[in-house]
Design a protein around this motif. Structure first.
Motif, PDB file in Angstrom:
ATOM      1  N   ASP A   1       1.049  -1.058   0.259  1.00  0.00           N
ATOM      2  CA  ASP A   1       0.064  -0.125  -0.032  1.00  0.00           C
ATOM      3  C   ASP A   1       0.588   0.720  -0.316  1.00  0.00           C
ATOM      4  O   ASP A   1       0.212   1.939  -0.103  1.00  0.00           O
ATOM      5  N   ASP A   2       2.002   1.580   0.208  1.00  0.00           N
ATOM      6  CA  ASP A   2       3.555   2.396   0.193  1.00  0.00           C
ATOM      7  C   ASP A   2       3.442   2.835  -1.552  1.00  0.00           C
ATOM      8  O   ASP A   2       3.867   2.775  -2.486  1.00  0.00           O
ATOM      9  N   THR A   3       1.888   3.855  -1.951  1.00  0.00           N
ATOM     10  CA  THR A   3       1.880   4.190  -2.967  1.00  0.00           C
ATOM     11  C   THR A   3       1.301   5.774  -3.436  1.00  0.00           C
ATOM     12  O   THR A   3       1.551   6.507  -1.886  1.00  0.00           O
ATOM     13  N   LEU A   4       1.467   6.215  -3.955  1.00  0.00           N
ATOM     14  CA  LEU A   4       1.632   7.706  -4.064  1.00  0.00           C
ATOM     15  C   LEU A   4       0.250   8.673  -3.970  1.00  0.00           C
ATOM     16  O   LEU A   4       0.374   9.651  -2.952  1.00  0.00           O
ATOM     17  N   ASP A   5      -0.258   7.732  -3.883  1.00  0.00           N
ATOM     18  CA  ASP A   5      -1.785   8.399  -3.534  1.00  0.00           C
ATOM     19  C   ASP A   5      -2.141   8.827  -1.985  1.00  0.00           C
ATOM     20  O   ASP A   5      -2.931   9.191  -1.834  1.00  0.00           O
ATOM     21  N   LYS A   6      -1.297   7.358  -1.660  1.00  0.00           N
ATOM     22  CA  LYS A   6      -1.534   7.915   0.367  1.00  0.00           C
ATOM     23  C   LYS A   6      -0.852   9.609   0.524  1.00  0.00           C
ATOM     24  O   LYS A   6      -0.617   9.700   1.957  1.00  0.00           O
ATOM     25  N   VAL A   7       0.007  10.579   0.053  1.00  0.00           N
ATOM     26  CA  VAL A   7       0.659  10.832  -0.206  1.00  0.00           C
ATOM     27  C   VAL A   7      -0.498  12.790  -0.495  1.00  0.00           C
ATOM     28  O   VAL A   7      -0.505  12.988  -1.466  1.00  0.00           O
ATOM     29  N   ASP A   8      -0.045  13.698   0.789  1.00  0.00           N
ATOM     30  CA  ASP A   8      -0.720  14.720   1.159  1.00  0.00           C
ATOM     31  C   ASP A   8      -0.481  15.745   0.635  1.00  0.00           C
ATOM     32  O   ASP A   8       0.803  15.757   1.142  1.00  0.00           O
ATOM     33  N   PRO A   9       0.235  16.242  -0.943  1.00  0.00           N
ATOM     34  CA  PRO A   9       0.616  16.991  -1.493  1.00  0.00           C
ATOM     35  C   PRO A   9       0.419  18.599   0.135  1.00  0.00           C
ATOM     36  O   PRO A   9       1.446  18.727  -0.247  1.00  0.00           O
ATOM     37  N   ASP A  10      -0.222  18.880   0.603  1.00  0.00           N
ATOM     38  CA  ASP A  10      -0.511  20.334   1.822  1.00  0.00           C
ATOM     39  C   ASP A  10       1.087  19.735   2.842  1.00  0.00           C
ATOM     40  O   ASP A  10       1.340  20.892   3.509  1.00  0.00           O
ATOM     41  N   ALA A  11       1.002  18.423   2.944  1.00  0.00           N
ATOM     42  CA  ALA A  11       1.634  18.438   4.403  1.00  0.00           C
ATOM     43  C   ALA A  11       3.084  17.834   3.783  1.00  0.00           C
ATOM     44  O   ALA A  11       4.245  18.090   4.173  1.00  0.00           O
ATOM     45  N   VAL A  12       2.896  17.927   2.148  1.00  0.00           N
ATOM     46  CA  VAL A  12       4.180  17.518   1.820  1.00  0.00           C
ATOM     47  C   VAL A  12       4.797  19.146   2.203  1.00  0.00           C
ATOM     48  O   VAL A  12       6.508  19.082   2.126  1.00  0.00           O
ATOM     49  N   ALA A  13       4.127  19.273   1.282  1.00  0.00           N
ATOM     50  CA  ALA A  13       4.560  21.685   1.195  1.00  0.00           C
ATOM     51  C   ALA A  13       5.182  21.936   2.566  1.00  0.00           C
ATOM     52  O   ALA A  13       5.787  22.716   2.713  1.00  0.00           O
ATOM     53  N   GLN A  14       4.152  22.393   3.733  1.00  0.00           N
ATOM     54  CA  GLN A  14       4.689  22.295   5.595  1.00  0.00           C
ATOM     55  C   GLN A  14       5.821  21.237   5.387  1.00  0.00           C
ATOM     56  O   GLN A  14       6.754  22.184   6.596  1.00  0.00           O
ATOM     57  N   ASN A  15       5.843  20.371   5.387  1.00  0.00           N
ATOM     58  CA  ASN A  15       7.503  19.282   5.258  1.00  0.00           C
ATOM     59  C   ASN A  15       8.608  20.663   4.736  1.00  0.00           C
ATOM     60  O   ASN A  15      10.174  20.659   4.805  1.00  0.00           O
ATOM     61  N   THR A  16       9.044  20.776   3.544  1.00  0.00           N
ATOM     62  CA  THR A  16       9.488  21.257   2.618  1.00  0.00           C
ATOM     63  C   THR A  16       9.645  22.149   2.480  1.00  0.00           C
ATOM     64  O   THR A  16      10.888  22.580   3.740  1.00  0.00           O
ATOM     65  N   ALA A  17       9.363  23.119   4.179  1.00  0.00           N
ATOM     66  CA  ALA A  17       8.849  24.559   4.085  1.00  0.00           C
ATOM     67  C   ALA A  17      10.264  24.388   5.355  1.00  0.00           C
ATOM     68  O   ALA A  17      10.764  25.370   6.038  1.00  0.00           O
ATOM     69  N   ALA A  18       9.992  23.483   6.767  1.00  0.00           N
ATOM     70  CA  ALA A  18      10.496  23.294   7.467  1.00  0.00           C
ATOM     71  C   ALA A  18      11.868  23.018   6.887  1.00  0.00           C
ATOM     72  O   ALA A  18      12.320  23.131   7.721  1.00  0.00           O
ATOM     73  N   TYR A  19      12.203  22.011   6.443  1.00  0.00           N
ATOM     74  CA  TYR A  19      13.274  21.381   6.343  1.00  0.00           C
ATOM     75  C   TYR A  19      14.132  22.569   5.318  1.00  0.00           C
ATOM     76  O   TYR A  19      14.741  23.185   5.696  1.00  0.00           O
ATOM     77  N   ALA A  20      13.849  23.511   4.749  1.00  0.00           N
ATOM     78  CA  ALA A  20      14.092  24.936   3.765  1.00  0.00           C
ATOM     79  C   ALA A  20      14.553  25.795   5.031  1.00  0.00           C
ATOM     80  O   ALA A  20      15.616  26.214   5.557  1.00  0.00           O
ATOM     81  N   VAL A  21      13.933  26.137   6.859  1.00  0.00           N
ATOM     82  CA  VAL A  21      13.969  27.342   7.023  1.00  0.00           C
ATOM     83  C   VAL A  21      15.240  26.277   7.746  1.00  0.00           C
ATOM     84  O   VAL A  21      15.829  26.976   8.758  1.00  0.00           O
ATOM     85  N   PHE A  22      15.074  25.099   8.905  1.00  0.00           N
ATOM     86  CA  PHE A  22      15.680  24.254   8.989  1.00  0.00           C
ATOM     87  C   PHE A  22      17.121  24.500   9.086  1.00  0.00           C
ATOM     88  O   PHE A  22      18.051  25.404   9.551  1.00  0.00           O
ATOM     89  N   ALA A  23      17.717  23.979   7.510  1.00  0.00           N
ATOM     90  CA  ALA A  23      19.189  23.746   6.774  1.00  0.00           C
ATOM     91  C   ALA A  23      19.034  25.715   7.140  1.00  0.00           C
ATOM     92  O   ALA A  23      20.714  25.907   6.802  1.00  0.00           O
ATOM     93  N   TRP A  24      18.384  26.675   6.046  1.00  0.00           N
ATOM     94  CA  TRP A  24      19.049  27.928   5.803  1.00  0.00           C
ATOM     95  C   TRP A  24      19.891  28.795   7.187  1.00  0.00           C
ATOM     96  O   TRP A  24      20.404  29.006   7.503  1.00  0.00           O
ATOM     97  N   LEU A  25      18.836  28.439   8.588  1.00  0.00           N
ATOM     98  CA  LEU A  25      19.440  29.274   9.865  1.00  0.00           C
ATOM     99  C   LEU A  25      20.339  28.299  10.108  1.00  0.00           C
ATOM    100  O   LEU A  25      21.519  29.149  10.739  1.00  0.00           O
ATOM    101  N   ALA A  26      20.202  27.181  10.208  1.00  0.00           N
ATOM    102  CA  ALA A  26      21.512  26.516  11.037  1.00  0.00           C
ATOM    103  C   ALA A  26      22.713  26.566  10.193  1.00  0.00           C
ATOM    104  O   ALA A  26      23.690  27.096  10.548  1.00  0.00           O
TER     105      ALA A  26
END
Length: 472
Positions: free
Chosen positions: A432-457
């Motif tokens: 069941d680990d397939t693309l339809d289980k991925v929420d684009p909005d949640a992925v964007a929130q993750n991306t924002a968090a990692y971008a902030v973390f990496a930039w400020l560090a």
């Protein structure tokens, strides 16, 4: 690229209440108002950006499952290298990782006799092939298997039936994990002819969860498989009616060696290029689904975070490095090779901090770092900029991601961006680990968090406590 001056954007951010890091934090970390303003801009832009989801879709659609050592493994490496180059990184390269190759060709199991019926199973990675028809002996804990009289297991099929608890932080996985990692060796040592286990997972669907097992030195490996949760329950009910015979037939096993690659990209630091902030995912997956949450999501999130940082007017002060690790699933093979190359006592401190996205695509709810109490100013500042994303600063939580752990063991500092894993083990290592289980909005929130973390560090003057330590 936007042309509005960073200081003007800072004023806008302050006026709207978006920038919460205090002046004292900025002073303690060496973070300038411009750096903090850029972090807010990254957060807002990434929250509406679709790059990460597009990368996840591309990897799972064009490559599909990426079993280490398979033909798809090589295509995934080429895919990652090409995508990094297209996303604007300054440098992209690969480093070889060699490991034994395990293959899955076919797998079947069935109850035989008066209640004959098929079972949904999957071989554990590392299992040998073979066919066994034997009586089932059930154990409700690993401790019960360990305590069993070998005479009761000789020539039988051991069946370990331990449910996994559902949890947001995935703690149930750690508790159930030894059933897969240690159980087959224990059963083999006691003379069992085969091993069956209740899948380490939480899905009510009739899907079985694979994963790696290792046999202890001196133990003759036995065919070993996991079954779906409904099938495990079915076997338990059948055993209440009397003895049960099961036929287990696996055509699987080790087949030579293979050399894959860690794929590495970086944005070169403008002032301290030898100091590295590492963010990562792993490129491989098991072969039952398409590896969308484990770990195409992590690859897409971290690739996209670096890409968004590359679009800022200037490079970060330190180098931001993104790694798509090889063969995490069979024992952190790529990560161990990376730690061997970059984790020596004379260089470990140059890895200022590392964080990995390898827990699906759920929203991030918590943040922490391993920084000691006297070196938490940068962590405090990052936490404030992450807060509007719904991310709490949980200073007593977290751990290094799997592929960061070999560096952490040598003294590298780690960051934790904790994803909601409540439903993760419905999908982990199964079909069941397939693309339809991925929420684009949640992925964007993750991306924002990692971008902030990496930039400020990468912008900060202060560190997070990376220092060499001895590894047992």
């Amino acid at each position: 690229m936007r042309t509005t001056p960073l200081f003007a954007r800072l004023a806008t951010a302050l006026a709207s209440g978006l920038l919460l890091a205090t002046a004292s934090q900025a002073s303690a970390t060496g973070l300038s108002p411009a750096s903090l303003a850029a972090a807010v801009e990254l957060r807002e832009r990434a929250s509406g950006d679709g790059t990460a989801y597009a990368l996840i879709e591309s990897l799972t659609t064009e490559i599909g499952p990426r079993l280490p050592g398979s033909e798809a493994d090589a295509r995934a490496v080429a895919w990652a290298k090409a995508r990094f180059e297209a996303l604007g990184y300054d440098k992209v390269w690969t480093e070889p990782v060699t490991f034994p190759k395990w293959e899955r060709r076919s797998e079947h199991a069935a109850v035989v006799g008066v209640h004959a019926q098929p079972l949904v199973i999957t071989a554990l990675g590392g299992s040998p092939g073979g066919e066994v028809t034997a009586e089932l002996v059930r154990f409700d804990s690993l401790a019960a298997l360990e305590a069993a009289d070998p005479a009761t297991l000789r020539g039988k099929l051991a069946f370990v039936d331990v449910p996994m608890a559902r949890s947001r932080d995935g703690s149930g996985y750690g508790a159930a994990g030894p059933v897969r990692s240690r159980g087959p060796s224990i059963a083999a040592r006691k003379g069992a002819s085969g091993y069956l286990m209740r899948s380490i997972g939480t899905s009510p669907h009739r899907v079985a969860n694979t994963g790696i097992t290792r046999f202890d030195a001196g133990v003759t490996p036995i065919p070993s498989a996991a079954m779906s949760l409904p099938d495990a329950d079915q076997l338990t009910r059948l055993l209440q009616r009397g003895p049960v015979q099961v036929r287990l037939a696996l055509d699987v096993g080790w087949n030579g060696e293979y050399t894959s690659q860690n794929v590495i990209a970086e944005l070169t630091g403008r002032e301290a290029p030898d100091e590295i902030v590492l963010i990562a995912g792993h490129l491989d997956s098991w072969d039952l689904g398409t590896g969308a949450v484990d770990d195409a999501s992590g690859v897409g999130i971290t690739m996209a975070a670096g890409h968004l940082i590359a679009q800022l007017p200037q490079r970060p002060r330190r180098t931001v490095r993104v790694v798509a690790f090889a063969n995490e699933e069979q024992g952190l093979i790529g990560a161990r090779a990376y730690a061997d190359a970059y984790g020596g006592p004379d260089v470990i401190a140059r890895h200022v901090i590392g964080a990995e996205s390898d827990f699906g695509a759920g929203r991030i709810y918590g943040f922490n770092t391993s920084a000691p109490s006297g070196e938490r100013a940068t962590s405090d500042a990052i936490a404030e900029v992450l807060r509007p994303l719904g991310i709490d600063y949980l200073q007593d939580k977290g751990s290094p991601g799997p592929d960061i752990s070999p560096l952490a063991a040598k003294g590298g500092a780690w960051g934790w961006l904790g994803q909601d894993g409540t439903d993760y083990f419905d999908l982990h290592h199964n079909a069941d680990d397939t693309l339809d289980k991925v929420d684009p909005d949640a992925v964007a929130q993750n991306t924002a968090a990692y971008a902030v973390f990496a930039w400020l560090a990468a912008e900060a003057d202060g560190g997070f406590g990376s220092a060499p330590k001895s590894v047992p």
